[in-house]
Design an enzyme around this catalytic site. Structure first.
Site, PDB file in Angstrom:
ATOM      1  N   THR A   1      14.031 -15.060  51.447  1.00  0.00           N
ATOM      2  CA  THR A   1      15.165 -14.389  50.803  1.00  0.00           C
ATOM      3  C   THR A   1      16.390 -14.382  51.705  1.00  0.00           C
ATOM      4  OG1 THR A   1      13.591 -12.974  49.668  1.00  0.00           O
ATOM      5  CG2 THR A   1      15.865 -12.227  49.695  1.00  0.00           C
ATOM      6  N   VAL A   2      16.235 -13.869  52.935  1.00  0.00           N
ATOM      7  CA  VAL A   2      17.392 -13.718  53.824  1.00  0.00           C
ATOM      8  C   VAL A   2      17.900 -15.082  54.293  1.00  0.00           C
ATOM      9  CG1 VAL A   2      18.255 -12.678  55.953  1.00  0.00           C
ATOM     10  CG2 VAL A   2      16.599 -11.443  54.546  1.00  0.00           C
TER      11      VAL A   2
ATOM     12  N   ALA B   1      13.854 -24.394  59.992  1.00  0.00           N
ATOM     13  CA  ALA B   1      12.390 -24.415  60.102  1.00  0.00           C
ATOM     14  C   ALA B   1      11.786 -23.641  58.937  1.00  0.00           C
ATOM     15  CB  ALA B   1      11.946 -23.783  61.418  1.00  0.00           C
TER      16      ALA B   1
ATOM     17  N   GLU C   1      22.553  -7.028  63.608  1.00  0.00           N
ATOM     18  CA  GLU C   1      23.187  -6.166  62.590  1.00  0.00           C
ATOM     19  C   GLU C   1      22.361  -6.111  61.311  1.00  0.00           C
ATOM     20  OE1 GLU C   1      25.027  -3.572  61.248  1.00  0.00           O
ATOM     21  OE2 GLU C   1      26.658  -4.283  62.538  1.00  0.00           O
TER      22      GLU C   1
ATOM     23  N   VAL D   1      19.308  -3.381  60.442  1.00  0.00           N
ATOM     24  CA  VAL D   1      19.461  -1.997  59.995  1.00  0.00           C
ATOM     25  C   VAL D   1      20.421  -1.935  58.810  1.00  0.00           C
ATOM     26  CG1 VAL D   1      20.172   0.348  60.621  1.00  0.00           C
ATOM     27  CG2 VAL D   1      19.073  -1.122  62.327  1.00  0.00           C
TER      28      VAL D   1
ATOM     29  N   GLY E   1      10.697  -5.782  41.696  1.00  0.00           N
ATOM     30  CA  GLY E   1      10.964  -6.413  42.987  1.00  0.00           C
ATOM     31  C   GLY E   1      11.631  -5.484  43.993  1.00  0.00           C
TER      32      GLY E   1
ATOM     33  N   ASP F   1       9.223   1.237  57.875  1.00  0.00           N
ATOM     34  CA  ASP F   1      10.449   0.436  57.885  1.00  0.00           C
ATOM     35  C   ASP F   1      11.654   1.280  58.322  1.00  0.00           C
ATOM     36  OD1 ASP F   1      12.096  -1.994  56.850  1.00  0.00           O
ATOM     37  OD2 ASP F   1      12.937  -0.288  55.771  1.00  0.00           O
TER      38      ASP F   1
ATOM     39  N   LYS G   1      14.181   1.069  61.841  1.00  0.00           N
ATOM     40  CA  LYS G   1      15.646   1.090  61.825  1.00  0.00           C
ATOM     41  C   LYS G   1      16.189   2.283  62.618  1.00  0.00           C
ATOM     42  CE  LYS G   1      15.683  -1.185  57.289  1.00  0.00           C
ATOM     43  NZ  LYS G   1      15.538  -0.890  55.843  1.00  0.00           N
TER      44      LYS G   1
ATOM     45  N   GLY H   1      18.375  -7.392  50.239  1.00  0.00           N
ATOM     46  CA  GLY H   1      18.759  -8.450  49.312  1.00  0.00           C
ATOM     47  C   GLY H   1      19.251  -9.673  50.057  1.00  0.00           C
TER      48      GLY H   1
END
Lengths: 440, 440
Positions: A13-14, A43, A129, A132, A187, A201, A205, A302
């Site tokens: 996703t990222v 990769a 960056e 978080v 999702g 999670d 952060k 997202g």
């Protein structure tokens, strides 16, 4: 035009969001940096998988180490997540004198001290960056924008899954389990939701935020962590009646005793700006001595929101590079905001020593003397009650729910009181307790 | 420990706040920069005036040029305001190769292009975070935190005086003039309030925000500027009834036609986060293509909030200095976010060509055919009405107030319709119009 070569590790996703932004907004990014930033290698775990990305001119590789070691790559962007392979790749890239950008909160929270020490040795930047609050530039705000300030505390809605679930529970009157299923279908929650809904999670952060706010080492293992799975629709409705909204917060606070580091649900006065942050959105409120309160709001997850933060880090690194080959040193901003060793070591306050007000809820059999017994226990534990609500149940009001708001009390005193109240025969339910956070 | 020498020009509210922060938080600031930052000289208008500041070890000077030219000063901080002496001092400091930090929005908005060109020539930084929204690091957020994004629009509550007045009008049901007097007594409005309440101050700030958001030159003279002095308590109450809150906004928006630059009161849906920003607080909402909406909230004025931004700029400059005397160049971040000339020039959209929805309010004599005449004029001007409210007045309902919300319409069409409606005999009041901004 000088060219900066970027290698992406991971195209989930990222990774996909990051690549798309670099391609689509190349004119803006070049205008901001004076450089052409090109992704030359990526990769991926599976070389044959079909990707929703424009890979023209990009060399795919099955082994992330190829990129970490490639002499032609200037910046390595780690987006595989987790803290095993990711760690090895990041350390190897640093050893090969590459700047590293990562979106990996677990990696930084758990292994950041080691990674930053190696980065300092090799004079490269490691930026995070995106680790978080996704696309909100809150790391930059605290590390640079608030650099004049002594930070007093910060409180963040930093897990979108928790915030989505709590918002839906309130807005639709649904229970935790029901909304969680919905969130999974949409999702907004993982198939295995524990990492989000139990607060891990958010704790990763908060570890990072606290470190840059107070100049303390990353110490994930010292956090108090509590999730939202025990919040009921009843609690949400009573909170509303009392003028509060339940939010899952990461809180770091400096006091004379040290630094509090805690992740837990909290009742927040409904008129606070942060109480209006709903759905999957994130926000962090920072209280500082000079500027007072500031708040940073936006999407916490997202593809493109997180990619936005990754690319901003790439831009920062490129801007600091100077002429390539000439002044390709680390960023002028210390990774954790302060130069290592420049701030006195601060004690982390054990959770038993933390003081907050509380909301308490319990069911009792409606007979004389029960409330007196309960309030006596609070008095004996040095806890003052601010508000009591009593709600009747059953055909003959045989049971009542008692809701109490306490004044500020010591956690260990509250635990002691709860232990004693549990032993009262007439108390028929578990005793729910949720912290009240005034955030002012 | 290397020392950086700072000269302050002006010791009013912001100067005093800046000095106090540098003194009180010197440990944190040194921890963040690895430098001792010392104020060695301060220029003041009156050398004999008693100051609420610790001036030990500081040389006072009656002439700001002494500081601009002092070879021992590394950074000049301009806090005198206005754009005559301030401009000369800043240009002189740049000619003497000093980095400049300023809190002066008028100076940057009106003379920024000239100042930045000279700064580039002399390879020094000119920073101005304090010029927009006081202590909120919104310049940094847009210029660095959102550098991955194509910014679509931004909308800011960037004048605390206007926001205070509108908030008090709503909360206390008072008129503009009454609240203004109160605000003046409390120090939230100047004796001569025009600069704030007529939108000039917000326009200076919006000029700067738009420039860094879109890579366009500073062009204050092209803004459409409207203040809040014609907002009535009636408008505020009708807004509430319709689900809106009136805020004074600075809006910059990119469209196919160019860039809209406008400062005016606007009705905002009450459930928007920015609608909950009350009192003297500021906030800027930025809509970007990758990250979506982000919002930055905090104090927009005051000694230490503004001083916080000044000191953050000093820290940025110091962090970029490298070893003094060796790499004392400008910041790696372009002053206005983009390298000069890197973005195509964009047309500023004339206000007549801007499209928004509108709230309209007028009084009419209650006789048959009036509403038909009014709605016909809107139809003829290509304006669709979304909502009509009618409120009766007078003993026999002889007069009614008509409130209308339009669909999105062209400003020039609206002006044409208003001109025609004014000519209807039965319309007995001026026609109030306020833009509706959905901000989503």
């Amino acid at each position: 035009m000088k060219v900066v070569n970027v290698g992406l590790i991971g195209l989930g996703t990222v990774g996909t969001g990051t690549l798309r932004i670099l391609q689509r907004n190349s004119q803006e990014i070049t205008g901001r940096t004076g450089r052409e930033i090109t992704v030359t290698r990526v990769a991926v775990g599976d070389l044959n998988k079909q990707r929703d990305a424009d890979l023209e001119g990009i060399v795919l590789s099955g082994d992330p180490m190829d990129i970490a070691r490639d002499p032609a790559i200037d910046i390595v962007v780690e987006m595989i997540g987790g803290d095993d392979i990711a760690k090895e790749v990041v350390l190897e890239a640093i050893r090969h004198k590459k700047h590293v950008v990562t979106a990996n909160k677990a990696l930084i929270a758990v292994h950041g001290n080691e990674i930053f020490a190696l980065a300092e040795k090799h004079n490269v930047a490691v930026t995070f960056e995106a680790a978080v609050a996704g696309g909100i530039p809150v790391i930059k705000a605290i590390r640079e924008g608030l650099s004049a300030n002594r930070i007093e505390w910060l409180a963040g809605i930093i897990n979108g899954t928790c915030n989505y679930i709590l918002t839906r529970m309130e807005q639709d009157g649904l229970g935790f389990a029901e909304v969680l299923s919905d969130a999974q279908a949409l999702g907004y929650a993982e198939a295995d939701p524990e990492f989000d809904v139990e607060g891990i999670d958010a704790a990763h952060k908060l570890t990072i935020l606290a470190s840059i706010a107070f100049g303390i080492p990353l110490q994930f293992d010292k956090l108090h962590i509590q999730g939202i799975s025990e919040i009921t629709i009843e609690d949400i409705e009573y909170a509303k009646e009392l003028g509060f909204r339940i939010k899952h917060l990461g809180i770091a606070r400096s006091s004379d005793a040290g630094i509090e580091l805690r992740v837990h649900p909290a009742m927040v006065p409904v008129d606070r700006l942060i109480a209006g942050v709903n759905g999957v959105m994130n926000a962090t409120l920072v209280q500082s001595d000079a500027v007072g309160p500031t708040l940073y709001y936006g999407a916490g997850a997202g593809a493109e929101p997180t990619g936005s933060a990754v690319v901003a880090d790439i831009v920062d690194v490129v801007r600091s590079m100077g002429d390539i080959g000439e002044n390709s040193g680390a960023s002028p901003v210390p990774q954790l905001g302060f130069l290592p060793g420049s701030m006195p070591d601060r004690q982390i306050v054990p959770i038993e020593d933390v003081e907050t007000a509380y909301y308490l809820r319990m069911k009792v059999i409606n007979r004389p003397g029960v409330l007196a017994a309960i309030t006596k226990i609070f008095g004996d534990s040095d806890i003052s009650i601010a508000t009591i609500l009593q709600k009747s149940h059953g055909a003959n009001n045989t049971e009542v729910t008692i809701i109490m708001l306490t004044q500020i009390a010591l956690e260990s005193n509250l635990n002691q009181a709860v232990t004693h109240i549990r032993k009262i025969d007439s108390v028929t339910s578990e005793i729910q307790s949720i912290r009240l956070e005034n955030l002012a």
